[in-house]
Scaffold this active site. Structure first.
Site, PDB file in Angstrom:
ATOM      1  N   HIS A 203       0.828  -1.206   0.000  1.00 41.11           N
ATOM      2  CA  HIS A 203       0.000   0.000   0.000  1.00 41.11           C
ATOM      3  C   HIS A 203       0.863   1.257   0.000  1.00 41.11           C
ATOM      4  CE1 HIS A 203      -3.700   2.319   1.203  1.00 41.11           C
ATOM      5  NE2 HIS A 203      -2.784   3.124   1.727  1.00 41.11           N
ATOM      6  N   GLU A 204       1.791   1.315   0.942  1.00 44.46           N
ATOM      7  CA  GLU A 204       2.619   2.524   1.043  1.00 44.46           C
ATOM      8  C   GLU A 204       3.527   2.665  -0.178  1.00 44.46           C
ATOM      9  OE1 GLU A 204       1.714   4.659   3.193  1.00 44.46           O
ATOM     10  OE2 GLU A 204       0.466   3.286   4.366  1.00 44.46           O
TER      11      GLU A 204
ATOM     12  N   HIS B 266       1.735   4.562  -2.777  1.00 38.95           N
ATOM     13  CA  HIS B 266       1.831   6.011  -2.543  1.00 38.95           C
ATOM     14  C   HIS B 266       3.213   6.532  -2.961  1.00 38.95           C
ATOM     15  CE1 HIS B 266      -1.911   6.830  -0.415  1.00 38.95           C
ATOM     16  NE2 HIS B 266      -1.683   5.905   0.498  1.00 38.95           N
TER      17      HIS B 266
ATOM     18  N   GLU C  69      -4.782   7.908  -2.846  1.00 32.64           N
ATOM     19  CA  GLU C  69      -5.236   6.621  -2.321  1.00 32.64           C
ATOM     20  C   GLU C  69      -5.492   5.632  -3.462  1.00 32.64           C
ATOM     21  OE1 GLU C  69      -4.825   6.232   0.710  1.00 32.64           O
ATOM     22  OE2 GLU C  69      -5.902   4.406   1.245  1.00 32.64           O
TER      23      GLU C  69
HETATM   24 ZN    ZN Z   1      -3.094   5.227   1.924  1.00 34.94          ZN
END
Ligand code: ZN
Length: 500
Positions: free
Chosen positions: A264-265, A268, A294
């Site tokens: 997830h990170e 980003h 997101e």
């Molecule tokens: Zn996030």
């Protein structure tokens, strides 16, 4: 080179540098600062942010901005300068419409609210947090008035996080999901097997860490311009497009937590790393909106990271790291476990089907709080009733109910919808990628992720903050913001399968 815009850019470099310096202190606070450093750190951060604010929100900025606006009049947003001036105008108006007495009151109230919220959550006692929540709601109602809005006070707050979309538009976007997700959930639940104990075994943290590094390496996370650390709450921050930091968390009995936090990170981080160096040290060198940010993390985490193709490549590697723990877990079982759908009470633990239902509860309550239709006293009961109707579960106490999220204690109302916007955008972008990149998932199965990464860079990352989410989807793909790609993705993935 437009001279006035150049003067504005140079003028804004100092507040930007201060903001990035503050971000380094924040990062350090979360990653490596000893506990007792907190008092000094809070003062240092407050000094840096007030200096940054006074430079950015100064009359000088206002003058230079007005001159720059003259200079870019008639230019298209494709021009860096025109796009930059628009972003600066939006931020400048946001910061200057709020009287400084209000800003001080807000920062004092929210710094106390955060401490109180932590205690209230630990003691599961909403009454402790109620006075703070009243203050936060009151501040937000006044903030909406200062910022201005046409139809709904929530519009003004939403703009702070997701520029370019109104409350009514969000409601319309969410409507098909509100209608279709509950029956889909019931259908999935009717044939879900109980969890397999293998993923609760002991997975040494050092090994999880090494596996996280292996994931990042294949995803194309560039360790020359980024690093991974460990923190209790995973996050991404950056001090430059060439210095992007992510964190993950490690639980010895839950390897999935580090895997999906890392992916997830990294999503980003790839966004920030993909912003062109030519935009560095300007307000365009950042993600466009929270929803779009997101979308990048969710796309990698869910559409990619929970797919069969991804694990065709990675599961043998994972198994080599943890042969004993996974001795009785074949790939199909592992895939089933990472895609387990189960209504729960905690948003941050939710799967990709139920996650949005958690958001709808918050979105409704926040709108009602802002208009006054709901009073802060009524929040626990309203929260519990909506969980019961939306997810079929009722919190036993407020710690797992309305006290679970940090956002209100930070003074933020209007933030939550950006998570679901991110999910919608992730599904839309992934559908576009699959249509335009033949053999995409076959390449994942070979550990090849460059084509997706470069495609995202080309269509999303390289624009930085140039376009809103809606503008980006329209310009790059002729696509509107819509819920159907997410619904199609979820239906195709979770509708009855013989092996599910
Ligand atoms: Zn996030």
């Amino acid at each position: 080179m437009p001279r006035k815009v150049q003067t504005l850019i140079e003028h804004l470099q100092r507040p930007l540098d201060l903001t990035h310096a503050a971000a380094i202190l924040h990062w350090d606070q979360n990653v490596s600062m000893p506990d007792r450093g907190i008092r000094a750190r809070a003062l240092q951060l407050s000094t840096l942010s007030s200096l940054a604010h006074s430079l950015f929100a100064s009359e000088k900025t206002g003058e230079l901005l007005a001159e720059a606006e003259e200079e870019v009049r008639g230019m298209e947003l494709e021009e860096d300068h025109a796009a930059l001036v628009r972003v600066v105008r939006r931020l400048y108006d946001q910061e200057t419409k709020l009287p400084s007495a209000f800003v001080e009151e807000e920062s004092l109230a929210t710094s106390q609210a955060y401490d109180i919220w932590r205690q209230a959550r630990e003691k599961r006692d909403f009454s402790l947090f109620l006075p703070s929540l009243k203050q936060v709601v009151d501040l937000n109602r006044r903030k909406a008035d200062y910022l201005g809005y046409e139809k709904h006070p929530y519009d003004a707050l939403l703009q702070l996080y997701e520029p370019g979309i109104t409350t009514a538009e969000v409601e319309e976007l969410f409507a098909p999901l509100r209608k279709e997700l509950p029956p889909l959930l019931r259908e999935i639940r009717s044939r879900t097997a109980p969890p397999h104990p293998a993923l609760g075994r002991h997975y040494p943290e050092e090994k999880q860490w090494e596996f996280s590094l292996a994931l990042l390496d294949r995803m194309g996370f560039d360790f020359q311009q980024g690093r991974l650390d460990r923190s209790p709450h995973p996050f991404t921050t950056n001090f430059s497009v060439e210095d992007v930091r992510i964190t993950t968390r490690l639980f010895s009995h839950n390897p999935l937590s580090s895997i999906f936090s890392t992916i997830h990170e990294a999503g980003h981080a790839l966004y920030e790393m993909g912003i062109p160096l030519s935009l560095e040290r300007t307000h365009l060198a950042q993600g466009a909106t929270l929803g779009l940010h997101e979308s990048q993390s969710r796309l990698w985490e869910n559409q990619v990271g929970r797919s069969r193709a991804f694990w065709n490549y990675f599961y043998p590697i994972f198994r080599a790291f943890f042969p004993e723990q996974t001795r009785d877990v074949d790939p199909a079982l592992f895939l089933r476990e990472i895609n387990r759908v189960e209504p729960g009470l905690i948003r941050v633990e939710a799967d990709e089907v139920t996650y949005n239902l958690h958001i709808f509860v918050r979105f409704e309550l926040e709108k009602e709080l802002v208009t006054g239709a709901l009073s802060p006293e009524e929040v626990p009961e309203a929260w519990n009733a909506r969980y019961e109707s939306m997810l079929g579960l009722r919190p036993a106490h407020d710690g797992e109910g309305c006290l679970q999220d940090v956002h209100w204690s930070h003074g933020s109302l209007g933030y939550f919808p950006t998570y679901t916007l991110g999910n919608l955008l992730a599904a839309s972008l992934y559908a576009q990628a699959k249509a335009r990149l033949p053999g995409l998932e076959e390449s994942f199965a070979e550990g090849e992720f460059a084509s997706l990464r470069e495609w995202l860079r080309e269509h999303v990352h390289r624009h930085g903050a140039r376009y809103t989410a809606r503008e980006l989807m329209e310009r790059e793909f002729g696509e509107t913001l819509r819920a159907e790609p997410l619904l199609t993705y979820l239906r195709e993935k979770y509708a009855a399968r013989p092996d599910a």
